[in-house]
Design a protein around this motif. Structure first.
Motif, PDB file in Angstrom:
ATOM      1  N   THR A  72      39.939  46.464  33.508  1.00  0.00           N
ATOM      2  CA  THR A  72      40.933  46.211  34.556  1.00  0.00           C
ATOM      3  C   THR A  72      40.483  45.099  35.496  1.00  0.00           C
ATOM      4  O   THR A  72      41.263  44.205  35.823  1.00  0.00           O
ATOM      5  N   LYS A  76      42.115  41.353  36.122  1.00  0.00           N
ATOM      6  CA  LYS A  76      42.860  41.500  37.379  1.00  0.00           C
ATOM      7  C   LYS A  76      43.643  40.248  37.735  1.00  0.00           C
ATOM      8  O   LYS A  76      43.214  39.135  37.480  1.00  0.00           O
ATOM      9  N   PHE A  82      40.568  44.003  46.082  1.00  0.00           N
ATOM     10  CA  PHE A  82      40.900  45.206  45.326  1.00  0.00           C
ATOM     11  C   PHE A  82      40.381  46.457  46.013  1.00  0.00           C
ATOM     12  O   PHE A  82      39.503  46.398  46.878  1.00  0.00           O
TER      13      PHE A  82
END
Length: 175
Positions: A72, A76, A82
């Protein structure tokens, strides 16, 4: 830009606060619980390994969770930072995250730990179950008293070592 880790027991409010931060600051929200459920539903190789652990009542192995987070973060989108929600939960995961962040040249700015009394956690989970039931949303299979007790015990055992780890790195924030 800010990169955060939110740590807390089930029902502590990590997801709720993450949603607010996403809305207000455009951060990318990475929930390991959501990643695991998506990987299991999709039948990916990591999802199949996670399903086996979940089905036997065990914690999902660190390597599986680390793999999902790595995939992930590597993919991204261009975000203003994040939020990692529910990761890391173990020292092995914390060390893997450090290595991954070095690899993608991203710093970790803050680790926020939600310290909520167990009684309040149980009330929050009960409320979540009631809201899900009344709105027709499927209740999570781990939203029950016995699972909550086990999840809190697992959380406490696994994450107690994370606090000194992040205090050393001067990113720990309790609340």
């Amino acid at each position: 830009m800010v990169n955060l880790v939110l740590i807390g027991a089930p029902g502590a409010g990590k997801g709720t606060q993450a949603e607010r931060l996403v809305r207000d600051y455009g951060l990318l929200h990475i929930s390991t619980g959501d990643l695991l459920r998506q990987a299991i539903a999709a039948g990916t190789p990591l999802g199949l390994k996670a399903k086996e652990a979940v089905g036997s009542g065990e914690l999902v192995p660190d390597k599986v969770v680390i793999g999902l987070v790595e995939e992930t973060l590597a993919d991204k989108a261009e975000a203003q930072g994040f939020i990692l929600d529910g990761f890391p939960r173990t020292l092995e995961q914390a060390r893997a995250l450090e290595g991954l962040l070095r690899k993608i040249a991203e710093p970790l700015h803050h680790v926020v730990v939600f310290d909520i009394p167990i009684g309040e956690l149980a009330e929050r989970i009960a409320k979540r179950v009631a809201q899900s039931s009344s709105s027709g949303v499927q209740v999570r299979s781990d939203d029950n008293t016995e699972a909550l007790r086990r999840r809190i015990d697992d959380f406490t055992r696994a994450t107690v070592v994370l606090l000194p780890f992040y205090e050393e790195r001067q990113v720990y924030q309790g609340c």
